[in-house]
Scaffold this active site. Sequence first.
Site, PDB file in Angstrom:
ATOM      1  N   MET A 174      -5.376   0.289  -6.185  1.00  0.00           N
ATOM      2  CA  MET A 174      -6.368   1.936  -6.867  1.00  0.00           C
ATOM      3  C   MET A 174      -5.298   2.441  -6.536  1.00  0.00           C
ATOM      4  O   MET A 174      -5.683   3.823  -6.783  1.00  0.00           O
ATOM      5  CB  MET A 174      -7.351   1.479  -5.590  1.00  0.00           C
ATOM      6  CG  MET A 174      -8.421   0.321  -6.014  1.00  0.00           C
ATOM      7  SD  MET A 174     -10.099   0.632  -4.900  1.00  0.00           S
ATOM      8  CE  MET A 174      -9.553   1.058  -3.714  1.00  0.00           C
ATOM      9  N   LEU A 207      -0.117   4.619  -4.746  1.00  0.00           N
ATOM     10  CA  LEU A 207       0.840   3.033  -4.199  1.00  0.00           C
ATOM     11  C   LEU A 207       2.162   3.715  -3.165  1.00  0.00           C
ATOM     12  O   LEU A 207       2.650   4.824  -3.058  1.00  0.00           O
ATOM     13  CB  LEU A 207       2.170   2.851  -5.978  1.00  0.00           C
ATOM     14  CG  LEU A 207       0.996   2.957  -7.058  1.00  0.00           C
ATOM     15  CD1 LEU A 207       2.272   1.860  -7.967  1.00  0.00           C
ATOM     16  CD2 LEU A 207       0.355   1.649  -6.758  1.00  0.00           C
ATOM     17  N   HIS A 266       3.020  -1.909  -2.012  1.00  0.00           N
ATOM     18  CA  HIS A 266       2.522  -2.441  -3.091  1.00  0.00           C
ATOM     19  C   HIS A 266       3.448  -2.831  -4.326  1.00  0.00           C
ATOM     20  O   HIS A 266       3.627  -3.128  -4.891  1.00  0.00           O
ATOM     21  CB  HIS A 266       1.235  -1.246  -4.087  1.00  0.00           C
ATOM     22  CG  HIS A 266       0.223  -0.594  -3.727  1.00  0.00           C
ATOM     23  ND1 HIS A 266       0.438   0.409  -2.576  1.00  0.00           N
ATOM     24  CD2 HIS A 266      -0.964  -0.624  -4.128  1.00  0.00           C
ATOM     25  CE1 HIS A 266      -0.737   0.651  -3.061  1.00  0.00           C
ATOM     26  NE2 HIS A 266      -1.425  -0.212  -3.497  1.00  0.00           N
ATOM     27  N   GLN A 320      -9.780 -10.299   2.896  1.00  0.00           N
ATOM     28  CA  GLN A 320     -10.267  -9.779   0.463  1.00  0.00           C
ATOM     29  C   GLN A 320      -9.355 -11.366  -0.413  1.00  0.00           C
ATOM     30  O   GLN A 320      -9.147 -11.510  -0.656  1.00  0.00           O
ATOM     31  CB  GLN A 320      -9.216  -8.864   0.520  1.00  0.00           C
ATOM     32  CG  GLN A 320      -9.128  -8.161  -1.002  1.00  0.00           C
ATOM     33  CD  GLN A 320      -8.680  -7.059  -1.644  1.00  0.00           C
ATOM     34  OE1 GLN A 320      -9.486  -5.714  -1.514  1.00  0.00           O
ATOM     35  NE2 GLN A 320      -7.490  -6.421  -1.913  1.00  0.00           N
TER      36      GLN A 320
HETATM   37  O1  PAF Z   1      -6.461  -3.769  -2.271  1.00  0.00           O
HETATM   38  C1  PAF Z   1      -7.078  -3.338  -3.549  1.00  0.00           C
HETATM   39  O2  PAF Z   1      -6.521  -2.288  -3.875  1.00  0.00           O
HETATM   40  C2  PAF Z   1      -8.292  -3.487  -4.484  1.00  0.00           C
HETATM   41  O3  PAF Z   1      -9.275  -4.116  -3.327  1.00  0.00           O
HETATM   42  C3  PAF Z   1      -8.501  -4.131  -5.385  1.00  0.00           C
HETATM   43  C4  PAF Z   1      -7.817  -5.507  -5.326  1.00  0.00           C
HETATM   44  C5  PAF Z   1      -7.489  -3.327  -6.600  1.00  0.00           C
HETATM   45  C6  PAF Z   1      -9.436  -4.530  -6.110  1.00  0.00           C
HETATM   46  O4  PAF Z   1     -10.496  -2.421  -6.592  1.00  0.00           O
END
Ligand code: PAF
Length: 254
Positions: free
Chosen positions: A28, A31, A35, A151
Site C-alpha cells: 500500500m 515503503l 518492504h 494476513q
Molecule cells: O500488507 C499490506 O500492505 C496489504 O494488506 C496488502 C497485502 C498490500 C493488501 O492490500
Amino acid sequence: MQVYKSIETWRKARQQLSSGPLGFVPTMGALHAGHMKLVERSIQENKHTLVSIFINPTQFDNNADLQHYPKTLDADIKLLEEAGVHTLIMPNASEIYADDYRFILRENALSKQLCGQHRPGHFDGVLTVVLKLFNLVQPNKAYFGKKDFQQYLLIKDMAEALFLDIEIIGCETVRAKDGLALSSRNTKLSIAERQKASLLYERLRASKPIDDIAGALEKDGFKIDYVEEHADRRFAAVWLGDVRLIDNVEKHSV
Ligand code: PAF
C-alpha cells in the site's frame, strides 16, 4: 522501471511479458526497509519483479485511518527504481472495484480471530484485493511480511483452497534497532510514542504468562486490543494514541 496506472494497459503488457518467473510484492506504498527486504528477495529469486502500490479502501474499518494513511509516492518510486524493480502497477480504486465490491472473498474461521475480531471486514477486504491483484499480475511467487502473520497465513490458505498456482512466501519481520517492527504507520507516532513503542516487542518476548504481559503493556500506557497465543506464536495488537501497532513472536524465542 515500467509504471502502469491503468489496468487495461498493464494487462496488455502482461501478455507481452517474456517468459521466466515473475515475483510479486503487493503493497500500500509508504515503503520502508521491511518492504524492500521482500523486493530484494523477489529480485534474487525471479526474472521479473513487480510491485503494486494500492491503498485498498475495503480493508480499512475506519475512514479516518484510510484518509490519513501515509503516502510517500515519489520516495517509493525512487526506492523501487534503485532496487532494480522491473514493473510498478498503481491501479485506482474505481478500476479495481468496478464491481462496487459486490464480490467479496470471505474466510470464515481464522479471519474472525485476532485482528479480525477487532477490525470487522478487514480480512475480507485484504483477501478480495489480493485475489484481484493475483489475477491481474499472474505471478509465480508472491512475498508477504510475517509482521502481518495472520494476513500471511490467510493468503497462503486462500492460495491452497482456490488452487492458485502461486507460491506464497513469508519473510521475517524487519525491526528497528530497538526492536520495533517496521510499519508504514510508525511514522504517525509522536517522538514520545515512538520511544515507548519498542516496549511492545520487549514485553512480548518476556517469558511470562500473557495476562502479565497485557498488564505490563497497559501500565506502560498502551491500549490493548489483544495479547493472545495461538499454536506456536504470541500475538498482540495495541494502540498508542491513534496508532495501532501489531507484532508477533515465536513462542520458542520467548
Ligand atoms: O500488507 C499490506 O500492505 C496489504 O494488506 C496488502 C497485502 C498490500 C493488501 O492490500
